[in-house]
Design an enzyme around this catalytic site. Structure first.
Site, PDB file in Angstrom:
ATOM      1  N   ASP A  81      -2.311  16.418 -43.531  1.00 12.51           N
ATOM      2  CA  ASP A  81      -3.583  16.743 -42.872  1.00 12.51           C
ATOM      3  C   ASP A  81      -4.705  15.941 -43.518  1.00 12.51           C
ATOM      4  O   ASP A  81      -4.851  15.915 -44.723  1.00 12.51           O
ATOM      5  CB  ASP A  81      -3.854  18.256 -43.044  1.00 12.51           C
ATOM      6  N   HIS A  82      -5.500  15.235 -42.686  1.00 13.77           N
ATOM      7  CA  HIS A  82      -6.659  14.468 -43.166  1.00 13.77           C
ATOM      8  C   HIS A  82      -6.286  13.515 -44.292  1.00 13.77           C
ATOM      9  O   HIS A  82      -6.843  13.589 -45.391  1.00 13.77           O
ATOM     10  CB  HIS A  82      -7.785  15.399 -43.636  1.00 13.77           C
ATOM     11  N   GLY A 208     -10.573  22.794 -37.108  1.00 19.75           N
ATOM     12  CA  GLY A 208     -11.620  23.801 -37.299  1.00 19.75           C
ATOM     13  C   GLY A 208     -11.450  24.999 -36.388  1.00 19.75           C
ATOM     14  O   GLY A 208     -12.408  25.612 -35.947  1.00 19.75           O
ATOM     15  N   ALA A 209     -10.200  25.386 -36.116  1.00 21.63           N
ATOM     16  CA  ALA A 209      -9.963  26.434 -35.110  1.00 21.63           C
ATOM     17  C   ALA A 209     -10.062  27.849 -35.657  1.00 21.63           C
ATOM     18  O   ALA A 209     -10.150  28.801 -34.876  1.00 21.63           O
ATOM     19  CB  ALA A 209      -8.595  26.230 -34.458  1.00 21.63           C
ATOM     20  N   ASN A 229      -5.197  23.396 -35.638  1.00 26.24           N
ATOM     21  CA  ASN A 229      -5.232  23.480 -37.108  1.00 26.24           C
ATOM     22  C   ASN A 229      -5.879  24.787 -37.565  1.00 26.24           C
ATOM     23  O   ASN A 229      -7.014  25.086 -37.168  1.00 26.24           O
ATOM     24  CB  ASN A 229      -6.031  22.306 -37.681  1.00 26.24           C
TER      25      ASN A 229
HETATM   26  O1  LIG Z   1      -8.907  21.811 -39.170  1.00 30.88           O
HETATM   27  C1  LIG Z   1      -8.490  22.399 -40.159  1.00 30.88           C
HETATM   28  C2  LIG Z   1      -8.602  23.907 -40.266  1.00 30.88           C
HETATM   29  O2  LIG Z   1      -9.919  24.298 -40.127  1.00 30.88           O
HETATM   30  P1  LIG Z   1     -10.355  25.838 -40.350  1.00 30.88           P
HETATM   31  O3  LIG Z   1     -11.237  25.867 -41.558  1.00 30.88           O
HETATM   32  O4  LIG Z   1     -11.104  26.241 -39.105  1.00 30.88           O
HETATM   33  O5  LIG Z   1      -9.114  26.684 -40.546  1.00 30.88           O
HETATM   34  N1  LIG Z   1      -7.864  21.702 -41.159  1.00 30.88           N
HETATM   35  O6  LIG Z   1      -7.594  20.387 -40.962  1.00 30.88           O
HETATM   36  C3  LIG Z   1      -7.535  22.304 -42.445  1.00 30.88           C
HETATM   37  C4  LIG Z   1      -8.433  21.686 -43.525  1.00 30.88           C
HETATM   38  C5  LIG Z   1      -7.900  22.066 -44.910  1.00 30.88           C
HETATM   39  C6  LIG Z   1      -8.788  21.518 -46.013  1.00 30.88           C
HETATM   40  O7  LIG Z   1      -8.053  21.648 -47.209  1.00 30.88           O
HETATM   41  P2  LIG Z   1      -8.732  21.314 -48.616  1.00 30.88           P
HETATM   42  O8  LIG Z   1      -9.612  22.497 -48.939  1.00 30.88           O
HETATM   43  O9  LIG Z   1      -7.555  21.178 -49.553  1.00 30.88           O
HETATM   44  O10 LIG Z   1      -9.512  20.050 -48.456  1.00 30.88           O
HETATM   45 CA   LIG Z   2     -13.500  26.902 -38.507  1.00 32.47          CA
HETATM   46 NA    NA Z   3      -4.350  17.101 -39.093  1.00 35.13          NA
HETATM   47 ZN   LIG Z   4      -9.210  19.437 -39.998  1.00 37.42          ZN
END
Ligand SMILES: O=C(COP(=O)(O)O)N(O)CCCCOP(=O)(O)O
Ligand SMILES: [Ca+2]
Ligand code: NA
Ligand SMILES: [Zn+2]
Length: 283
Positions: A81-82, A208-209, A229
């Protein structure tokens, strides 16, 4: 069984449902995700952020997820992820990831295209699928104004050019969501989503769901979102149960008696998401 991200998302795209992509950084969260998938017969994407890799160790979290994925009776993908650092993406490819996100959304479009195209060529050569991001999905902590968030939203024409020139398998789009807890109600730009889906016709990803109302999630799925996500909602379920446990029994000291119930609390939240997204029963 352990599969690639595109194997899971191609089916979701074709049949019009979404698959949860849940972040893990340890044993108990991974258990919660896999048990939830088994109990609802859902395909699932288990994802690790760069922060998660640092916290758990790349080989260790890969071993935990891959071992449980290979034993699972439902399809499971291991996703980065990212991935913002090219070398981190390469390390994940060397450590058995079956899906990676090259997130170069902070770069100008042409540079985003260039680095993402390179990752696609390498990942596809290894049988791994790729997610990328166009537009900026910020965090609720970012103190940006509403129209700055509007300006950061994905432009459909740019998204089409990006998808064509990079060859990505699925695209994360910015349509009004943000990472972290929401202060107010997020307003999703459904017309923008509809347009992007019609033009690209590939699986789309909603970041960001956590904290997005269920009706909005259902509408986004009906308009073509196929990977959703979730991290914050899982963290909050963990913390709620932990506080309840300590309040009830301030003497408890066996980690298994604390983390076990927290795992169950996270599992319940994850199961509800899989049902809401339409993934339940699709394994
Ligand atoms: O899109 C999302 C989830 O978003 P949400 O915050 O709405 O659940 N994500 O991509 C999850 C982001 C996770 C970040 O992790 P670190 O703290 O280790 O950087
Ligand atoms: Ca969110
Ligand atoms: Na992702
Ligand atoms: Zn994300």
């Amino acid at each position: 069984m352990l599969v690639t991200g595109i194997e899971i998302l191609k089916k979701a795209h074709k049949e019009g449902y979404a698959v949860g992509a849940f972040n893990t950084s340890n044993l108990e969260i991974t258990q919660a995700i896999v048990e939830a998938a088994e109990e609802t017969k859902s395909p699932v994407i288990i994802q690790v952020s760069e922060g998660g890799l640092k916290y758990a160790g790349i080989e260790t979290i890969s071993s935990i997820v891959r071992t449980m994925a290979e034993k699972a009776s439902v399809p499971v993908a291991l996703h980065l992820d990212h991935g913002t650092d090219f070398n981190t993406v390469m390390k994940c490819l060397r450590n058995g990831w079956t899906s990676v996100m090259m997130d170069a959304s902070k770069l100008p479009l042409e540079e985003n295209i260039k680095v993402t195209k390179t990752v696609v060529e390498i990942a596809h050569g290894m049988g791994v699928s790729v997610e990328a991001e166009i537009g900026k999905i910020g965090g609720t902590e970012d103190n940006i104004t509403v129209d700055e968030r509007e300006a950061a939203m994905t432009d459909p024409e740019e998204a089409l050019k990006f998808a064509k020139e990079t060859g990505i398998d699925y695209l994360a789009i910015a349509i009004g969501t943000a990472h972290g807890p929401y202060k107010g109600e997020p307003k999703l730009d459904f017309d923008r989503l509809k347009k992007i889906k019609e033009m690209l016709n590939i699986p789309l990803v909603l970041h960001g769901a956590s904290g997005v109302p269920e009706e909005a999630i259902k509408k986004a799925v009906s308009l073509g979102i196929n990977k959703i996500n979730i991290d914050t909602d899982i963290r909050q379920a963990f913390a709620r149960r932990l506080r309840e446990l300590i309040e009830k029994d301030s003497e408890v000291y066996d980690p298994r008696k604390i983390l076990g119930p927290c795992k169950d609390a996270m599992k319940e939240v994850i199961k509800q998401k899989m049902i809401l997204f339409g993934a339940a029963g699709k394994a």
